[in-house]
Enzyme design. Sequence first.
Site, short mmCIF file in Angstrom:
data_model
loop_
_atom_site.label_atom_id
_atom_site.label_comp_id
_atom_site.label_asym_id
_atom_site.label_seq_id
_atom_site.Cartn_x
_atom_site.Cartn_y
_atom_site.Cartn_z
N HIS A 1 0.83 -1.21 0.00
CA HIS A 1 0.00 0.00 0.00
C HIS A 1 0.86 1.25 0.00
O HIS A 1 2.05 1.21 0.32
CB HIS A 1 -0.96 0.04 1.20
N HIS B 1 3.93 7.11 3.79
CA HIS B 1 4.88 6.00 3.63
C HIS B 1 4.42 5.07 2.52
O HIS B 1 3.29 5.14 2.06
CB HIS B 1 5.07 5.22 4.95
N GLU C 1 7.78 0.99 4.93
CA GLU C 1 7.27 -0.07 5.79
C GLU C 1 7.48 -1.41 5.09
O GLU C 1 7.32 -1.51 3.87
CB GLU C 1 5.76 0.17 6.00
CO CO Z 1 1.25 1.24 6.32
#
Ligand code: CO
Length: 134
Positions: A7, A79, A130
């Site tokens: 994502h 992020h 991430e």
């Molecule tokens: Co995230």
Amino acid sequence: MIGRLNHVAIAVKDLAAATAVYKNALGAVVTDPTPQPDHGVTVVFVELPNTKIEFLEPLGANSPIAKFLEKNPDGGIHHVCYEVDDIIAARDKLKEQGARVLGDGNPKIGAHGKPVLFLHPKDFLGTLTELEQV
Ligand code: CO
């Protein structure tokens, strides 16, 4: 080592307004808001055929995205998240190469119930990165 883009997270001040933009202007499929008090955010997922966009709205007094929104009052990309098969192996390999892992360096359970780690933006092109074990 990294696999699919899981994502892209966009920090927003107003989830309802953000959701309306994606629903109405872009015709996207958007979930209902999910409060995640452990992470200090309320999350909406935008489901795309090949990945997800997540809107993050601050929740509570010490939200980790509050400072980001002070600097980016219109919202912005917070992020990106890449999938890995083995998050411990990925972490150890990155640390060997001098990359900084945020927090205590141990994976936490993320927004999707799976182990995640965050890597320092200064080591990854100015982008908070991430990793999620899938
Ligand atoms: Co995230």
